[in-house]
Design a protein around this motif. Sequence first.
Motif, PDB file in Angstrom:
ATOM      1  N   GLU A  10      -3.081   0.452  -3.885  1.00 22.60           N
ATOM      2  CA  GLU A  10      -2.724  -0.894  -3.418  1.00 22.60           C
ATOM      3  C   GLU A  10      -2.315  -1.785  -4.594  1.00 22.60           C
ATOM      4  OE1 GLU A  10      -5.014  -2.895  -0.144  1.00 22.60           O
ATOM      5  OE2 GLU A  10      -5.491  -4.268  -1.791  1.00 22.60           O
ATOM      6  N   ARG A  23       0.865  -1.188   0.000  1.00 21.85           N
ATOM      7  CA  ARG A  23       0.000   0.000   0.000  1.00 21.85           C
ATOM      8  C   ARG A  23       0.894   1.227   0.000  1.00 21.85           C
ATOM      9  NH1 ARG A  23      -4.564  -1.781   4.389  1.00 21.85           N
ATOM     10  NH2 ARG A  23      -5.552  -3.267   2.984  1.00 21.85           N
ATOM     11  N   LYS A  42      -9.067   0.448  -6.358  1.00 16.54           N
ATOM     12  CA  LYS A  42      -7.954   0.662  -5.428  1.00 16.54           C
ATOM     13  C   LYS A  42      -6.799   1.445  -6.050  1.00 16.54           C
ATOM     14  CE  LYS A  42      -8.931  -3.041  -2.281  1.00 16.54           C
ATOM     15  NZ  LYS A  42      -8.741  -4.449  -2.000  1.00 16.54           N
TER      16      LYS A  42
END
Lengths: 114, 551
Positions: A99, A45, B499
């Motif tokens: 991510e 991340r 994401k």
Amino acid sequence: MLNRKRRTALSAPKATHDYTPGEVVAAVEFVKRTRAELRTLRKVRVWKDKLHIIDVNKDYFEVRGLGYPDADVVPVLKQINTAFNPDTIHNPVDLDYKEFDTGRRHPWAEDRVM
Amino acid sequence: MIQTNGTSTKAPSMNEATPKDPFNNNCYGTIVDSGYKLISLPVLDVTDFNERIIRGYEEGWGERDLPADLSVARSLIPAGTASLRDFSNIAPEIPEYIPENCTGCMDCVTECPDTAILGKVLSESEWSKKMQTIPEGDREMFSKQWSKTKKYYDAGKKKLGDGGMFNIIIDPSKCKGCAECVTVCDDDALKMIPKTDQVMIDSRKSHRYFKNIGPSDNKYINDNLLIDMMLKEETHIYTGGAGSCAGCGEGTALRMMCAATGSKYGDQWGLVAATGCNTVYTSTYPYNPYLVPWTNSLFENAPADAIGVRMRWDQMGWHDKPIWCIGGDGAMFDIGFQALSRLFASGMNVKVFVLDTQVYSNTGGQASTSTYTGQNTKMSVHGKAVGGKQERRKEIAQIAIMHPRTYVAQTTCAHVNHFYKSVLGALEFDGPALVVCYTTCQPEHGVADNMAGEQARLAVDSRAFPILIYDPRKGDKVKERLSLVGNPAVKDDWFVNPKTKEPVTFIDFARSEGRFAKHFDKDGNPSETLERAKQDRLENWHLLQELAGLR
Ligand SMILES: Cc1ncc(C[n+]2csc(CCOP(=O)(O)OP(=O)(O)O)c2C)c(N)n1
Ligand code: SF4
Ligand code: SF4
Ligand code: SF4
């Protein structure tokens, strides 16, 4: 049989490293260590100003002061086989963090047939 | 006492505890214990096979000392003998269950390639009684591994007046330590821990108590919730103890296919297998994980072999017993392709299941027609002049759709509902059916042991492997029959990953696997071949969208 608890955020990092601008080698050395001290790596991340290298148990190492806008994030991500796109990694994004996966290996006998 | 050769009169049965297996983890039955699966054949005495031949292999002298008698010389293997195989010592780590985080989703149980992680649900009242049967010294250790989930406990209390206590257990004799279960658990309810002596003792005891306390209480199992099917013993047609690599995607695919078929037909069905990894890890003498009849003839003729078995079964009046014909992409896209086409054209009631690893896995990774453009394989080695495979991937699902009245699905184990619907749909269909399943091959794809589910998902997200169901009963137009439901952003070219907020293309998929690593320069830029591969996948996706009436 215990009380239910919803999944919480990650607990404290197993180790941390404070990145100093221009000192990418030290950051890479720190990350190399994660290979041995964490289990199979799962995810990376990357925030604007820090990154987490997370293993299958969700244990993680933290690099502070290095985020996706920095050029020096690239060698660090490469060191752990992160699947990221170098063309877009530095782009701003309307998210807390980006991510990426990191499960790549050498295919079997790749070195022998080349 | 266990003797080291020949017959032994005093040694305990292989299906009982032995000094090497003190808590009897290595035994028949998955959720509860069972006896050997006996059959009446003059050439195969199951009890003798397990007590003498399996013992010989488990104790290490079988290969050298067993005489070539009627059973051994024929290489026949009874059903489920892999149940007696001990893998306790092959991995340094084993999963640990964290009950307070568990939601009872059953993903871990579903995705394990080795039937090594199991679930059970009991009413709280029955559970309390059962806990009293556990030896006092172990009662706390075992009872604290049960969870009060919303799904079984709260909902059970509301609907049935009695909450369901839920338990996940590892079979330490079958677990290969791949960590796939930990990876698919979204709730932090599993983690990998080192196998210390104490961990192994607790794990062995827990698995033993789990089996002793009897089956799940069926009132907590919702038959419409397909993911719960593995709570039932009859779905565990594929036992642990097969010889596949740790984390092998094929293992999970076969287990799930067997579970879905078992849920409808018990053990009243059969398998005809084409040579490939699947036949090797499910019949490495003397270990067989299947509880249904299985046969293997050759690499190239499985569909023809299956036609023969179907004809004979029909003559015997066994019309209602399904036959699955299974094989890799090499067997079905390549060398057995004409036999496969013949099978579809015959209209016969045979179901075909393809383990699509996009490579000949068993023989070390040669290219097949299923291999992606750019993929580095042993027959398309990535070198200076040529960068991996240059041809495009052949799409067997599309070819099958063009056969007369054939049910076709393309799916992955990571899309659990889609997978089960594909397999159950194939079984319900009165005629030939094809289910193509994306499966990782860890060593040939260059991915970690825990990545089967993640990579299958990414293959779908990136249009490398779109999922589909084509059901001829749905109408007389292709667009009525073909459904792309389950693919993300089904009307768009690419899916945007929330994401990263970036589109997920074939190049992103390629970045995550070692088989494409040589296509990226030191700055991470993709090769021209990979750009072509991306275009190929987009064109394939467009074609499917067009056929499904979405374009
Ligand atoms: C006629 C013939 N040629 C070659 C072989 C050797 N062989 C056995 S399995 C196999 C490859 C199987 O590949 P695939 O069907 O993709 O299955 P996978 O192993 O990938 O699951 C080959 C080439 C054989 N058994 N028979
Ligand atoms: S680690 Fe792998 S083999 Fe063991 S239980 Fe989990 S998924 Fe199954
Ligand atoms: S995947 Fe995790 S949450 Fe789901 S049943 Fe397994 S342990 Fe529980
Ligand atoms: S080589 Fe690949 S397909 Fe064969 S058992 Fe291993 S992981 Fe599975």
